[in-house]
Design a protein around this motif. Structure first.
Motif, PDB file in Angstrom:
ATOM      1  N   LEU A 165       0.857  -1.181   0.000  1.00  0.00           N
ATOM      2  CA  LEU A 165       0.000   0.000   0.000  1.00  0.00           C
ATOM      3  C   LEU A 165       0.891   1.228   0.000  1.00  0.00           C
ATOM      4  N   ASP A 166       0.925   1.954  -1.129  1.00  0.00           N
ATOM      5  CA  ASP A 166       1.870   3.053  -1.299  1.00  0.00           C
ATOM      6  C   ASP A 166       3.288   2.519  -1.037  1.00  0.00           C
ATOM      7  N   GLU A 167       3.966   3.013  -0.002  1.00  0.00           N
ATOM      8  CA  GLU A 167       5.312   2.546   0.310  1.00  0.00           C
ATOM      9  C   GLU A 167       5.334   1.513   1.438  1.00  0.00           C
ATOM     10  N   ALA A 168       4.174   1.178   1.965  1.00  0.00           N
ATOM     11  CA  ALA A 168       4.108   0.232   3.084  1.00  0.00           C
ATOM     12  C   ALA A 168       4.006  -1.201   2.562  1.00  0.00           C
ATOM     13  N   MET A 169       4.894  -2.072   3.043  1.00  0.00           N
ATOM     14  CA  MET A 169       4.877  -3.477   2.672  1.00  0.00           C
ATOM     15  C   MET A 169       3.977  -4.231   3.658  1.00  0.00           C
ATOM     16  N   LEU A 170       2.803  -4.621   3.200  1.00  0.00           N
ATOM     17  CA  LEU A 170       1.843  -5.271   4.091  1.00  0.00           C
ATOM     18  C   LEU A 170       2.088  -6.763   4.215  1.00  0.00           C
ATOM     19  N   ARG A 229       9.553  -0.647   9.864  1.00  0.00           N
ATOM     20  CA  ARG A 229      10.245  -0.430   8.595  1.00  0.00           C
ATOM     21  C   ARG A 229       9.388  -0.896   7.403  1.00  0.00           C
ATOM     22  N   ASP A 230       8.689  -2.028   7.587  1.00  0.00           N
ATOM     23  CA  ASP A 230       7.806  -2.502   6.533  1.00  0.00           C
ATOM     24  C   ASP A 230       6.696  -1.495   6.244  1.00  0.00           C
ATOM     25  N   TRP A 231       6.235  -0.804   7.292  1.00  0.00           N
ATOM     26  CA  TRP A 231       5.172   0.178   7.153  1.00  0.00           C
ATOM     27  C   TRP A 231       5.721   1.575   6.818  1.00  0.00           C
ATOM     28  N   ASN A 232       6.998   1.615   6.488  1.00  0.00           N
ATOM     29  CA  ASN A 232       7.638   2.857   6.019  1.00  0.00           C
ATOM     30  C   ASN A 232       7.698   3.932   7.098  1.00  0.00           C
ATOM     31  N   TYR A 233       7.931   3.505   8.344  1.00  0.00           N
ATOM     32  CA  TYR A 233       8.096   4.461   9.440  1.00  0.00           C
ATOM     33  C   TYR A 233       9.568   4.482   9.886  1.00  0.00           C
TER      34      TYR A 233
END
Length: 233
Positions: A165-170, A229-233
């Motif tokens: 989702l966008d840059e987040a790796m779910l 990191r997977d969720w782009n934080y």
């Protein structure tokens, strides 16, 4: 907008007496296709014509339909899908749609009295960029309109092996959705990335003319750092 340079309908397998006994085969190729524009046009036709007239017209179509569509760039849900290919096979009320593009790969399958089965090997969903415009306040839809929107949602089982989702790796995503005339219920959903897992259940329902949502979450994290990191934080 899109324009046909050539359109070929192959429905000549049994031309003698009964065209309804043969299959409808359609193959379309585009450089660019604005599916959002076509869907808006079709919804306008549907609103003016109504379900009864469209269902009546559908009885004149052959029981078997095969559609192949290719587009170098397909625009749908406000986002581009590059090198898109769709293959539809429908026999009566049973069918399957195969999707392939740089951003998605998988199938949708449906049959009577069964949930819509969405099985994807990969999906990269990109939300529209609304930063340039301030969000507009949304007015509450009438109950009849909310019920109409619910009626358009089928029961579904969603499974995506690799979701972004966008840059987040779910990671791997599973969602079960069940619909009643007044509610959309998600009895279970999960997001699994390595040993990190988010699961839960939720619902959205119409109560007293208002939409109400409920969400319960459970986190099982082997590594908070990896999960963030997977969720782009």
């Amino acid at each position: 907008s899109s324009r046909f340079s050539r359109l070929w309908l192959d429905n000549q397998d049994e031309p003698a007496l009964d065209p309804l006994s043969s299959a409808l085969n359609v193959s379309l190729k585009f450089d660019q296709l604005d599916a959002d524009g076509w869907l808006a046009w079709w919804q306008g036709i549907w609103q003016k014509t109504g379900d009864a007239a469209l269902n009546s017209a559908g009885h004149w179509l052959p029981a078997q339909t095969n559609l192949q569509l290719q587009a170098k760039q397909l625009t749908w849900a406000g986002q581009p899908w590059d090198q898109g290919s769709l293959k539809l096979h429908q026999q009566g009320e049973t069918g399957q749609l195969s999707l392939l593009a740089n951003q998605v790969a998988g199938t949708l399958a449906w049959q009577p009295q069964r949930p819509l089965a969405i099985e994807l090997s990969r999906l990269h969903w990109r939300t529209a960029d609304d930063e340039e415009e301030a969000p507009k306040p949304q007015s509450l839809l009438p109950v009849a309109e909310q019920q109409r929107l619910l009626a358009a949602i089928p029961d579904f089982d969603f499974h995506c092996q690799r979701c972004q989702l966008d840059e987040a790796m779910l990671g791997e995503v599973k969602v079960t959705g069940r619909v009643t005339p007044t509610a959309l219920r998600v009895p279970e959903f999960s997001l699994q990335s390595g040993e990190n897992r988010v699961s839960g259940q939720g619902s959205w329902q119409i109560v007293g003319g208002e939409g109400r949502s409920d969400l319960k979450l459970s986190l099982q994290l082997a590594s908070v750092e990896t999960w963030l990191r997977d969720w782009n934080y």
